[in-house]
Motif scaffolding. Structure first.
Motif, PDB file in Angstrom:
ATOM      1  N   LYS A 170       0.824  -1.204   0.000  1.00 16.98           N
ATOM      2  CA  LYS A 170       0.000   0.000   0.000  1.00 16.98           C
ATOM      3  C   LYS A 170       0.867   1.265   0.000  1.00 16.98           C
ATOM      4  CE  LYS A 170      -3.385   2.211   3.005  1.00 16.98           C
ATOM      5  NZ  LYS A 170      -4.179   2.027   4.231  1.00 16.98           N
ATOM      6  N   ILE A 191       2.501   1.833  -3.334  1.00 18.59           N
ATOM      7  CA  ILE A 191       1.534   2.312  -4.326  1.00 18.59           C
ATOM      8  C   ILE A 191       1.273   3.796  -4.114  1.00 18.59           C
ATOM      9  CG2 ILE A 191      -0.876   2.155  -5.076  1.00 18.59           C
ATOM     10  CD1 ILE A 191      -0.662  -0.900  -4.524  1.00 18.59           C
ATOM     11  N   GLU A 214      -4.995  -6.148  -5.289  1.00 22.26           N
ATOM     12  CA  GLU A 214      -4.596  -4.842  -4.792  1.00 22.26           C
ATOM     13  C   GLU A 214      -4.099  -4.007  -5.964  1.00 22.26           C
ATOM     14  OE1 GLU A 214      -1.947  -2.875  -1.210  1.00 22.26           O
ATOM     15  OE2 GLU A 214      -1.384  -4.848  -1.949  1.00 22.26           O
ATOM     16  N   PHE A 236      -4.435   0.327  -7.755  1.00 23.84           N
ATOM     17  CA  PHE A 236      -4.914   1.699  -7.659  1.00 23.84           C
ATOM     18  C   PHE A 236      -5.729   2.004  -8.904  1.00 23.84           C
ATOM     19  CE2 PHE A 236      -0.757   1.832  -9.634  1.00 23.84           C
ATOM     20  CZ  PHE A 236      -0.857   2.770 -10.646  1.00 23.84           C
ATOM     21  N   ILE A 278      -5.578   8.576  -2.662  1.00 18.15           N
ATOM     22  CA  ILE A 278      -4.136   8.835  -2.634  1.00 18.15           C
ATOM     23  C   ILE A 278      -3.926  10.327  -2.839  1.00 18.15           C
ATOM     24  CG2 ILE A 278      -1.914   8.363  -3.729  1.00 18.15           C
ATOM     25  CD1 ILE A 278      -3.165   5.671  -4.700  1.00 18.15           C
ATOM     26  N   TRP A 321      -6.276   4.068  -3.954  1.00 21.69           N
ATOM     27  CA  TRP A 321      -5.720   2.732  -3.710  1.00 21.69           C
ATOM     28  C   TRP A 321      -6.890   1.810  -3.394  1.00 21.69           C
ATOM     29  CZ3 TRP A 321      -6.502   0.259   0.994  1.00 21.69           C
ATOM     30  CH2 TRP A 321      -5.831  -0.955   1.166  1.00 21.69           C
TER      31      TRP A 321
END
Length: 145
Positions: free
Chosen positions: A30, A33, A91, A93, A134, A140
């Motif tokens: 995370k 990203i 996972e 974005f 973000i 994200w």
């Protein structure tokens, strides 16, 4: 005696193979990203603009799978997935043209806002998605099935 050595040798090869796979398939966390999107916002925005302009549906970016969902004005970058079948987590974005949270694969979900962002939980199941802003238009996400 030869069988014992062969067994040990095969175990060592298997362990080396697993370690090699883990190293090569570096997971984008995370925080990585968030940092990547913030540091590369101009280039990412240009990529999104160019892709949306020509109406491209599927593409790749930096070896990540990218999907464009024209009906909701979103472009999703899938950076990581793990699991098998019904126990999978994704996972990545996404860019949201309207700067609103959008569900995985462009699905409109009834997110509930919390202190970190937005969550969605399937009413009669274990499917779950978390999404966080973000920067403007960029979010994200992590979803588990």
């Amino acid at each position: 005696m030869k069988r014992k050595h062969l067994g040990i040798f095969l175990c060592v090869i298997a362990i080396v193979g697993v370690l090699f796979t883990v190293v090569l398939q570096k997971k984008d966390s995370k925080s990585e990203i968030f940092s990547y999107v913030r540091e590369n916002q101009a280039h990412l925005s240009q990529f999104v603009s160019d892709t949306m302009e020509v109406g491209k549906i599927v593409s790749t970016y930096r070896n990540w799978s990218v999907d464009y969902y024209e009906d909701v004005g979103a472009m999703e970058f899938l950076t990581n997935s793990f699991g098998i079948g019904p126990a999978t987590t994704y996972e990545g974005f996404y860019y949201s043209e309207n700067d609103i949270p959008i569900g995985f694969q462009g699905v409109k979900l009834n997110f509930i806002q919390n202190e970190d962002g937005w969550t969605w939980q399937e009413a009669d199941g274990d499917n779950y998605e978390q999404t966080e802003r973000i920067i403007a238009h960029w979010f994200w996400f992590k979803i588990s099935f």
